[in-house]
Structures are given as C-alpha cells and as structure tokens.
Design an enzyme around this catalytic site. Sequence first.
Site, PDB file in Angstrom:
ATOM      1  CB  SER A 215      -5.821  -8.708   5.636  1.00 19.79           C
ATOM      2  OG  SER A 215      -6.411  -9.224   4.400  1.00 19.79           O
ATOM      3  CE  LYS A 216      -0.596 -12.528  -0.496  1.00 19.83           C
ATOM      4  NZ  LYS A 216      -0.882 -14.072  -0.544  1.00 19.83           N
ATOM      5  NE  ARG A 217     -10.084  -8.636   2.541  1.00 18.79           N
ATOM      6  CZ  ARG A 217      -9.615 -10.429   2.068  1.00 18.79           C
ATOM      7  NH1 ARG A 217      -8.908 -10.796   1.080  1.00 18.79           N
ATOM      8  NH2 ARG A 217      -9.353 -10.866   3.571  1.00 18.79           N
ATOM      9  CG  ASP A 218      -4.188  -3.526   6.661  1.00 21.46           C
ATOM     10  OD1 ASP A 218      -4.085  -2.033   6.232  1.00 21.46           O
ATOM     11  OD2 ASP A 218      -4.210  -3.450   7.716  1.00 21.46           O
TER      12      ASP A 218
END
Length: 489
Positions: A257-260
């Site tokens: 995820s780009k939020r990881d």
Amino acid sequence: MSKRIRVRYAPSPTGHLHIGNARTAIFNYLYARHAGGDFVLRIEDTDLKRNVADGETSQIEFLQWLGLEWSEGVTNEGQTGEFGPYRQSERNEIYAELIEELLEKNLAYKAYDTEEELAAEREAQIAASTMPRYSGRDANLTEAEIAAYEAKGLKPSIRFRVPANRTFAFDDIVKGNVSFESKDIGDWVICKKDGIPTYNFAVVADDHLMEMTHILRGDDHISNTPKQLMIYDAFGWDVPVFGHMTLIVNDQHKKLSKRDESIIQFIEQYAELGYLPEALFNFITMLGWSPEGEEEIFSKEEFIKIFDPARLSHSPAVFDKAKLQWMNNQYVKQLNLEQVVELALPFLQKAGRLPETLTEEQHAWATNLISLYHQQMSYGAEIVELTDMFFTEHVTFNDEEKEVLAGETVPTVLAAFAAQLEALTDEEFVAENIKPTIKAVQKETGVKGKNLFMPIRVATTGQMHGPELPQAIEVLGKEVVLARLRKLA
C-alpha cells in the site's frame, strides 16, 4: 489487428512513478524488446481533479532513469508515432464519435440520475442485502422524457447496456481461463456528465485504435476486464491477449500500500538515496517474474534476451528490502573508485560533513574515506551513517566496547601504540606504515591476537567492527588518533 507485438505502459499523471507501475512498464518494455515489437508510452490524464502538475514529467524522467526507451508515444519533446495523439485529454473527439455510434445502435443510453438519487438507490440495495448495481432506471427513456430533462438544463451521463445472460471469458497469460457473468454487472457509465469518457471505455478505444496486441498489467485491473470485453464485443473488435501480474506484497504478505511507510515505494526516492538504476531495474524485474536457473544478477540486455511472459509468477511477489540492498551492493562493488566517489560524495556534502567546493587535498581525503566502504556500501546515502566515526569529536562506548577497554593489558598496548604513531612524521602517517607499527607493539608488549587488535580498534575508531584498521587510522589522521589514545591512557 497488427501481428507485430505492440504493448503499452499507460500511467495517469496523478502521482510519481510507483514501484508497482515501474514493474508494469518494465515487463511491457522487456516483452516488446524481446519480441522485436513496439513499446508505447500513453498518458491517461482524463482524471483532471487528481492530476498533479509534474506527474507526467516525473513519469517520463524516472522511466528514462531506469533505462527504458519507447519507440512511440509521449516524450519530453512532444509526441512521436502514427497512432497519436497519445494523451487521452487530446482524444475527446475520437471518443465522442465512438460513444455516438453506441447510442445510435442502442447499445448505450443517456441517464439523468443525480448523485443523490444514485446514492439513495445504493443505500436501499445494501439495506436489502442485495449487491449494489445500477437499477437501469433511465434505460428506456422516451424522447419526450429526455427533452424534459434537457429543458431543465440537466446533463446526462452515458451508460452502456450490459447484455443479459452473457458470459465474458478470456485466457489470461498468468491466471489461465477467467470468466465473468453479465448478470453481476449493472449498466455502467462510459461517459460522465462533463463529457469525459470513463477509464474502462477510453482504454479500450485507445488499445484498439493503437493496435495493441497484448495487455500486461497489475492484478488490480482484472475486475475492469469484463467491462472492457463488453466494449470490444459491442464494436466487433479483436480482443488482445491479457496478462494480469500478481500483486507485490510486503514481508507480512499484505498488499503493498502507498500508505505503508516501512517500504520506500517511489522510484524518485530511490534515485535520491543513491540507488543505481541498473540494480533497481534488476530487482524490480525479479518481482513476479523468474528466469530459468538460480542466477539473480542480469543486465538489461540479458533480460531482453531471456524474457518470457509465460514465466510470470502465479504467486504474489514479496518486496524484500534486504534483498534490494544486497543487489544494489553487488552493482556498487562493480563500480570503479571514481564512480563510487561520484555516487557517495554529494551525500557527505549534503549532510554538512564536507564543503560544497573541495580543495584538491580535501577531495583526496574524501576519496580515501569513501574507498574504505566501497565493498560494504549498499546505496549512496548510506555513506553518511557508515562514516560517523570520522566526524565524531567525542567518542562514546557501549558496554561491550567498555569491556574490551577494561582488559588488563589494554593500557600497555595503547601506550605503546601511541608511541609508535608519534614517531611517524605526517608524511609517513599512511596505512602501509601504520600496519607495521601494530606488529611492533606486539613484539614490544608480547600481547597478540584479539587482545592486541581489538583494543586498538575500539580506542581509535570507537567501533568493534569496521574497515581495514590501518586504512581507517590513516583517514582519521594522526592528530585525532593520538588524541583518542591519550584520552584512554
């Protein structure tokens, strides 16, 4: 449709080049080059609200940084190729004609539902435990009803009539036979109220008109495929070969995820950290594709020669940070010293450890410093952390290091070593002369092995492990080393 292999990478300029998108681009590039076909760069920029100012420029810049070239499409200088324009925002007339054709054939219709009405319909379906899908409320409007809506100034969206009781199937390179039932899909929007076509319509029009033969893309696109197959079917167009690559996952086997924030995910960030483009190309290519045999290091030219889409993995690709650092280190080791200095020096300057403009003497010292870590360094920015001991005025010791310095023979060894170094002139203070002084201390004190080397290393460098000791002492300099030894005497 052309028999020549034609593939494309078609990013949206809504952000910078992500590791997953870079993989899509690389696989398409390798397949085209392997087959002697065409690799096209197309920009899907119809999502105007999400487009970022430098999104397209960044995509192009970092595709080129990775070593990709395309024979056709958008470039920093403009567009090249006979199938343009290659930006969707410049193809509205083409889409409008095709949508009008579907309306005339009654394969699509105008729908005047408002956002509020659609939201209410969805909520009611969820409350009734039925799968949310468009009810088809405006599917059979009369001319009079359409005229009444337009008299109110309402703009319609255009919806595609999903055929009843149809199975849409395709043979996927990765997944094998995949099928969807039309009953599970409601009539869907092919053109929004603002006149801009939706992705699932525009992408099919572009792929057909640009004569794409193969579509290699991420697994997250597979749910789009049935809608796209409907458009191919409606126009009687040949369907390209699809290949949906498995997801990239983190070490917890969760979708990347780009939020990881535990994994750096944008190519630009790797460039800024001093990773080598050849190493990143190698690493990304091995995410979800494997060659025959156990070898893991390949040049771009070797990948082009051996790439076969049939070897795309059926299992998710694990993004292994340690593996990336190991692989980049393999490439760093192959650089000559001048190239390593060029890679690492800017990071020392940016950290304020060296001036922006170096004298000849300062550059020579920096070269010696960086050379100590040539074999160890995984990426350019790492040089700052690796060289801490050369820029630390006051050395502190951990418990293990204090234990080494507490040895019974340590004072004798350090005093003897300091005397040996003091006898060297500044010109003589080089590694080839420092190494014999350690031997001389062994002879003088009778202390040898770990009891000799470890106290000297800890006292001079502040570390129990590091580069070759004589070379490290030379780079630290006579004044610094003697000051550290005297402090412990």
